[in-house]
Each structure stands twice: as C-alpha cells, then as structure tokens.
Design a protein around this motif. Structure first.
Motif, mmCIF file in Angstrom:
data_model
loop_
_atom_site.group_PDB
_atom_site.id
_atom_site.type_symbol
_atom_site.label_atom_id
_atom_site.label_comp_id
_atom_site.label_asym_id
_atom_site.label_seq_id
_atom_site.Cartn_x
_atom_site.Cartn_y
_atom_site.Cartn_z
ATOM 1 N N ALA A 1 0.931 -1.171 -0.024
ATOM 2 C CA ALA A 1 0.090 -0.085 -0.067
ATOM 3 C C ALA A 1 0.774 1.209 0.200
ATOM 4 N N ARG A 2 2.152 1.149 0.196
ATOM 5 C CA ARG A 2 3.275 2.164 0.077
ATOM 6 C C ARG A 2 2.794 3.117 1.297
ATOM 7 N N VAL A 3 2.667 2.688 2.478
ATOM 8 C CA VAL A 3 2.635 3.258 3.507
ATOM 9 C C VAL A 3 3.536 2.874 4.585
ATOM 10 N N PRO A 4 4.465 4.025 5.060
ATOM 11 C CA PRO A 4 5.313 3.714 5.889
ATOM 12 C C PRO A 4 4.969 3.128 7.315
ATOM 13 N N SER A 5 5.846 2.014 7.624
ATOM 14 C CA SER A 5 5.233 1.133 9.135
ATOM 15 C C SER A 5 6.313 1.275 9.915
ATOM 16 N N ALA A 6 6.162 1.258 11.109
ATOM 17 C CA ALA A 6 6.884 1.054 12.164
ATOM 18 C C ALA A 6 7.897 -0.001 11.909
ATOM 19 N N GLU A 7 8.943 0.039 12.817
ATOM 20 C CA GLU A 7 9.923 -0.969 12.941
ATOM 21 C C GLU A 7 9.216 -2.446 13.300
ATOM 22 N N GLU A 8 9.872 -3.514 12.592
ATOM 23 C CA GLU A 8 9.151 -4.785 13.027
ATOM 24 C C GLU A 8 9.238 -5.158 14.224
ATOM 25 N N ARG A 9 10.203 -4.746 15.241
ATOM 26 C CA ARG A 9 10.344 -5.148 16.668
ATOM 27 C C ARG A 9 9.159 -4.396 17.343
ATOM 28 N N ASN A 10 8.740 -3.249 16.888
ATOM 29 C CA ASN A 10 7.774 -2.579 17.651
ATOM 30 C C ASN A 10 6.404 -3.142 17.289
ATOM 31 N N ILE A 11 6.044 -3.596 16.265
ATOM 32 C CA ILE A 11 4.884 -4.188 15.478
ATOM 33 C C ILE A 11 4.908 -5.560 16.386
ATOM 34 N N ILE A 12 6.033 -6.313 16.510
ATOM 35 C CA ILE A 12 5.912 -7.513 17.105
ATOM 36 C C ILE A 12 5.479 -7.250 18.773
ATOM 37 N N ASP B 1 -3.328 -0.899 13.302
ATOM 38 C CA ASP B 1 -2.460 0.381 12.998
ATOM 39 C C ASP B 1 -0.839 0.341 13.255
ATOM 40 N N ILE B 2 -0.096 0.430 12.392
ATOM 41 C CA ILE B 2 1.291 0.058 12.462
ATOM 42 C C ILE B 2 2.030 1.126 11.601
ATOM 43 N N VAL B 3 1.281 2.339 11.425
ATOM 44 C CA VAL B 3 2.075 3.185 10.694
ATOM 45 C C VAL B 3 3.194 3.869 11.286
ATOM 46 N N HIS B 4 4.050 4.537 10.668
ATOM 47 C CA HIS B 4 5.290 4.959 11.235
ATOM 48 C C HIS B 4 4.823 6.263 11.786
ATOM 49 N N HIS B 5 5.528 6.640 12.817
ATOM 50 C CA HIS B 5 4.990 7.914 13.598
ATOM 51 C C HIS B 5 5.218 9.282 12.708
ATOM 52 N N ASP B 6 6.109 9.238 11.812
ATOM 53 C CA ASP B 6 6.566 10.338 11.121
ATOM 54 C C ASP B 6 6.180 10.012 9.515
ATOM 55 N N ALA B 7 4.916 9.297 9.270
ATOM 56 C CA ALA B 7 4.709 8.919 7.863
ATOM 57 C C ALA B 7 4.256 10.193 7.154
ATOM 58 N N MET B 8 3.583 11.141 7.574
ATOM 59 C CA MET B 8 3.291 12.188 6.628
ATOM 60 C C MET B 8 4.434 12.770 6.201
ATOM 61 N N ASN B 9 5.853 12.922 6.601
ATOM 62 C CA ASN B 9 7.050 13.279 6.143
ATOM 63 C C ASN B 9 7.739 12.572 5.271
ATOM 64 N N ARG B 10 7.540 11.209 5.559
ATOM 65 C CA ARG B 10 8.119 10.159 4.665
ATOM 66 C C ARG B 10 7.437 10.061 3.384
ATOM 67 N N ILE B 11 6.285 10.214 3.423
ATOM 68 C CA ILE B 11 5.523 9.925 2.028
ATOM 69 C C ILE B 11 5.895 11.311 1.195
ATOM 70 N N LYS B 12 6.155 10.756 -0.016
ATOM 71 C CA LYS B 12 6.586 11.672 -1.289
ATOM 72 C C LYS B 12 5.489 11.559 -2.299
ATOM 73 N N MET B 13 4.881 12.664 -2.514
ATOM 74 C CA MET B 13 4.072 12.781 -3.818
ATOM 75 C C MET B 13 4.634 13.347 -4.916
ATOM 76 N N LYS B 14 4.544 12.547 -6.003
ATOM 77 C CA LYS B 14 4.879 13.147 -7.255
ATOM 78 C C LYS B 14 4.314 14.468 -7.595
ATOM 79 N N LYS B 15 4.697 15.422 -8.127
ATOM 80 C CA LYS B 15 4.036 16.598 -8.761
ATOM 81 C C LYS B 15 3.831 16.370 -10.000
ATOM 82 N N ILE B 16 2.542 16.425 -10.485
ATOM 83 C CA ILE B 16 2.042 16.338 -11.943
ATOM 84 C C ILE B 16 2.102 17.613 -12.381
#
Length: 134
Positions: A64-75, A115-130
């Motif tokens: 889904a191209r959503v940044p997730s937290a580290e595996e150890r935190n999800i575990i 919910d396993i989204v990375h805490h800084d997901a909004m800054n990590r997601i890069k949108m392409k400008k069209i």
C-alpha cells in the motif's frame, strides 16, 4: 479425526484464517485470526506465530506504500494484543457485568485498523508533482 468449528473457534476472535484479504489494510480481528491460524493450526510457537503474522502484515502495508513502524515494535504490539485477549478470556465463564464490559471493549477494539503506521509517515510519504501543460 474430523475437526469441528467449535474446536477451532477462538472466543472473541472468530475462526482462524490462513490469509489476509488483500483488498484493504487488515483490522485487528483479521491479524488475530491469522495469528491463531499459525499458532493453533500450524502448531507454531507464540513467538514464531507473531513473527510470521507481523511479516505478512508488513508486506500488505508495504504494497500500500504506507511507511510502517519497525518490525520489533509491531511484534511487541501484537504480543500485547495476544496477552490482552488471554486476560479477557480468563474469566469468560463468569459472566458478570465487569467481564461483559471487558469483552465488549475488546470486541470494539477488534473492528479497528491494526495500525502500524510510522510515527513520521506524513513526512516520509513523497508525492509526485504532476505538471499540466496547457
């Protein structure tokens, strides 16, 4: 020997399932059902079941191209969920008002997104400008 539904049913979770529904990000209930499939049906240990389930969840979030937290935190999060389920189910035959409240709170939590989204997901997601030329 045949296995009946009552033997495979997990209280407050439902029937264990082998795979996630690939159309959406999984709910907490779906993650629990896959965990219990690995733990009860495939006879993996708790740690192995958690690890396998978390890796499957991470694949879905990555597709889904959503940044997730580290595996150890999800575990850790999934282990806490399994422990909470065990705690709620300890007194399932009691049937008092406090037990009913615990079960209804747990049921409400099960229908939400795992919910396993990375805490800084909004800054990590890069949108392409069209750019449009007109």
């Amino acid at each position: 020997m045949a296995v009946t539904r009552s033997q495979t049913y997990v209280h407050l979770i439902g029937e264990p399932v082998q795979l996630f529904n690939g159309n959406m990000l999984p709910t907490t209930r779906e993650v629990s059902q896959v965990y219990y499939h690995h733990h009860n049906n495939e006879k993996l240990s708790k740690t192995e079941s958690v690890t396998v389930t978390v890796r499957e969840v991470c694949e879905i979030w990555a597709s889904a191209r959503v940044p997730s937290a580290e595996e150890r935190n999800i575990i850790h999060k999934l282990k806490l969920l399994v422990d909470k389920h065990r705690t709620v189910c300890c007194n399932k035959t009691r049937g008092g008002t406090a037990q009913m409240a615990r079960e209804s709170n747990f049921e409400a939590d099960m229908n939400g997104l795992f919910d396993i989204v990375h805490h800084d997901a909004m800054n990590r997601i890069k949108m392409k400008k069209i750019g449009f030329s007109g």
